[in-house]
Design a protein around this motif. Structure first.
Motif, short mmCIF file in Angstrom:
data_model
loop_
_atom_site.label_atom_id
_atom_site.label_comp_id
_atom_site.label_asym_id
_atom_site.label_seq_id
_atom_site.Cartn_x
_atom_site.Cartn_y
_atom_site.Cartn_z
N PHE A 1 4.28 -6.22 -9.49
CA PHE A 1 4.71 -6.62 -8.14
C PHE A 1 4.21 -8.02 -7.81
N VAL A 2 3.15 -8.45 -8.47
CA VAL A 2 2.64 -9.81 -8.25
C VAL A 2 3.45 -10.81 -9.08
N THR A 3 3.67 -10.50 -10.35
CA THR A 3 4.42 -11.43 -11.20
C THR A 3 5.87 -11.57 -10.74
N ASN A 4 6.41 -10.56 -10.08
CA ASN A 4 7.78 -10.62 -9.58
C ASN A 4 7.85 -11.24 -8.18
N ASN A 5 6.71 -11.70 -7.66
CA ASN A 5 6.64 -12.30 -6.32
C ASN A 5 7.21 -11.38 -5.24
N LYS A 6 6.97 -10.10 -5.39
CA LYS A 6 7.40 -9.11 -4.42
C LYS A 6 6.45 -9.12 -3.22
N TYR A 7 6.89 -8.78 -2.07
CA TYR A 7 6.09 -8.65 -0.85
C TYR A 7 5.55 -9.98 -0.33
N GLY A 8 6.08 -11.08 -0.77
CA GLY A 8 5.63 -12.37 -0.28
C GLY A 8 4.41 -12.93 -0.97
N ILE A 9 4.04 -12.35 -2.10
CA ILE A 9 2.88 -12.84 -2.85
C ILE A 9 3.31 -14.07 -3.65
N GLU A 10 2.51 -15.11 -3.53
CA GLU A 10 2.82 -16.36 -4.26
C GLU A 10 1.77 -16.66 -5.28
N TYR B 1 0.81 -1.22 0.00
CA TYR B 1 0.00 0.00 0.00
C TYR B 1 0.85 1.27 0.00
N LYS B 2 2.02 1.23 0.58
CA LYS B 2 2.87 2.41 0.62
C LYS B 2 3.69 2.61 -0.66
N ASN B 3 4.07 1.52 -1.34
CA ASN B 3 5.03 1.62 -2.42
C ASN B 3 4.48 1.41 -3.83
N GLU B 4 3.35 0.76 -3.97
CA GLU B 4 2.84 0.44 -5.31
C GLU B 4 1.78 1.45 -5.73
N SER B 5 1.57 1.55 -7.04
CA SER B 5 0.57 2.50 -7.54
C SER B 5 -0.82 2.08 -7.10
N VAL B 6 -1.69 3.05 -6.98
CA VAL B 6 -3.07 2.78 -6.57
C VAL B 6 -3.73 1.85 -7.58
N GLU B 7 -3.47 2.06 -8.85
CA GLU B 7 -4.06 1.20 -9.88
C GLU B 7 -3.61 -0.25 -9.70
N ASP B 8 -2.34 -0.46 -9.49
CA ASP B 8 -1.84 -1.83 -9.32
C ASP B 8 -2.43 -2.49 -8.07
N VAL B 9 -2.56 -1.73 -7.00
CA VAL B 9 -3.16 -2.27 -5.78
C VAL B 9 -4.60 -2.68 -6.06
N LEU B 10 -5.35 -1.82 -6.74
CA LEU B 10 -6.74 -2.15 -7.07
C LEU B 10 -6.83 -3.35 -8.00
N LEU B 11 -5.97 -3.42 -9.01
CA LEU B 11 -6.03 -4.55 -9.94
C LEU B 11 -5.76 -5.87 -9.24
#
Length: 87
Positions: A78-87, A8-18
Motif C-alpha cells: 500500500f506504500v509502494t502503490n502510493n495508496k491512501y495519499g502516502i508519498e 487501519y481499516k483495510n490493510e493487514s495488521v502486519e503491513d500497518v506495523l511495518l
C-alpha cells in the motif's frame, strides 16, 4: 491528505506495523486501532503480530521507543502503490 482511517481499516495488521512502527510509537498505533478497528486490540492480534514481526526479523527492538527496520523488512504494497495519499 493521508487517509489513516482507510489504512487501519483495510490493510493487514502486519503491513500497518511495518510502515508505522519505525516512525510511530506502539501506543499510538494501538490507539489508532482502538479508534478505527477495536477488535484488533481487544483480541490481542495487534500485540501478537508485533511480537511475530520482531521474531521474524522484520523489525528490530533496540531499547528505544521506535523499533528499527531489520534485514527482512519490506515496504508494504500500500506504500509502494502510493495508496491512501502516502508519498
Amino acid at each position: 491528505m493521508l487517509d489513516l482511517e482507510g489504512i487501519y481499516k483495510n490493510e493487514s495488521v502486519e503491513d500497518v506495523l511495518l510502515h508505522f512502527a519505525p516512525r510511530t510509537p506502539y501506543p499510538s498505533i494501538d490507539r489508532m486501532y482502538v479508534n478505527y478497528k477495536f477488535e484488533i486490540v481487544a483480541n490481542g492480534h495487534l500485540l501478537e503480530t508485533y511480537q511475530r514481526v520482531i521474531r521474524e526479523g522484520k523489525l528490530l527492538e533496540n531499547g528505544k521507543p521506535l523499533p528499527e527496520k531489520d534485514p527482512n523488512w519490506k515496504e508494504p504494497k500500500f506504500v509502494t502503490n502510493n495508496k491512501y495519499g502516502i508519498e
